[in-house]
Design a protein around this motif. Structure first.
Motif: not given
Length: 337
Positions: A304-306, A310-314
């Protein structure tokens, strides 16, 4: 009704800062985030999902793709434990999760079609077959993905140290004096099965122990029945029958124990058995099962963290996280006399 403007007014932070804190952006300090979240709790703020999606350009939904070849679905103890941990950690970050299938509105569609239809922000993939074409298509798509228990150069991955686990299992048996050690392997299409077989071979080579071809038996897709049939095959060896068996999964080990009991073989007096997974039932059978422990809680948490990072930083940079394993010694192994 409390709004984000009320939270900003109470805390003294800008609306932008409050929004970024609520959406778990990494550029908001822990101290600032705590002040904002405390105010959220105190004032009973609950963001409207539609408004939040418009503001953040996110659906706040994560897709789960779960493909396994036994046909038992979520009843598999390893996968269900990982997904539950993933779910808890994703929900703590404000995400809902949905299961993606090949069926959309009664029509047969690809996983990629379903993910696009539902507009998910990212996808966790759990698949026993590392060559599944549709899964590969999804990994190659623009969707942020994290893959559990598979290896990929095109996606973030989280998996247990399967190779090291096999080494620990064989080391344990050798320390007990065993030299004739067989292996019930997982299917060749599974990453875990291949890695555990590779670790078994490496450990046997390390101890200068030979592996007769008859000592490696295919247990299939980690089922009880697969382990039962594989152990039956090993017990039919008339010469040089193994004194110990390393089984690539605990479900298969349960089947192996059943085969031994039916054949009049006492575990561990006549034969030692080591499993892999540390499923809960292994602690309650007779004899209790020596096994390699997989930290399913940590696997789900890291996945979940990974994915959310990845979603937040695009970002297109992929993370590879290997989760340590450990040997759990119980009653199914014994020093050879």
């Amino acid at each position: 009704m409390t709004t984000i403007y009320d939270i900003a007014k109470k805390t003294g932070f800008s609306i932008t800062t409050v929004s970024r804190a609520l959406n778990n952006y990494t550029d908001v300090s822990k101290t600032t985030k705590k002040i904002i979240l405390d105010a959220v709790t105190e004032m009973g703020y609950y963001p409207n999902s539609s408004a939040r999606s418009l503001t953040t350009k996110k659906s706040w939904t994560l897709g789960v793709i779960f493909v396994e070849d036994l046909g038992i679905g979520m009843k598999h103890p390893f996968f269900s434990a990982v997904i539950e941990s993933f779910k808890q950690n994703a929900e703590a970050q404000g995400y809902d999760i949905i299961f993606l299938s090949r069926n959309v509105g009664g029509e047969e569609k690809s996983y990629l079609d379903h993910a696009s239809h539902r507009g998910v922000d990212g996808i966790i993939i759990m698949c026993s077959d590392h060559k599944d074409k549709e899964v590969q298509q999804l990994i190659e798509s623009p969707f942020p993905t994290v893959v559990v228990d598979l290896h990929s150069d095109q996606s973030s991955v989280v998996y247990s140290d399967n190779f090291r686990g096999s080494m620990l299992a064989v080391d344990h048996l050798v320390e007990l004096g065993h030299r004739n050690i067989a292996h019930i392997k997982g299917h060749d299409t599974t990453y875990a099965g291949l890695e555990r077989l590779r670790g078994f071979r490496a450990a046997m080579e390390k101890h200068s122990l030979s592996i007769p071809s008859s000592y490696i038996v295919d247990g299939g897709f980690f089922s009880v029945d697969g382990g039962y049939l594989a152990m039956k095959e090993l017990l039919q060896l008339n010469e040089h029958r193994p004194t110990a068996v390393f089984v690539a999964g605990d479900n298969m080990a349960l089947g192996a124990l059943k085969a031994c009991k039916e054949s009049g073989i006492t575990v561990p007096d006549d034969l030692s058995i080591v499993g892999f997974d540390d499923i809960e039932v292994g602690q309650h059978i007779t004899p209790t099962l020596t096994t390699i422990h997989q930290d399913t809680d940590l696997i789900g948490k890291k996945a979940s963290e990974v994915l959310i990072q990845q979603i937040n930083t695009r970002s297109n940079e992929y993370a590879a996280v290997t989760i340590p394993v450990k040997l759990i010694v119980r009653e199914s192994t014994k020093a050879i006399s």
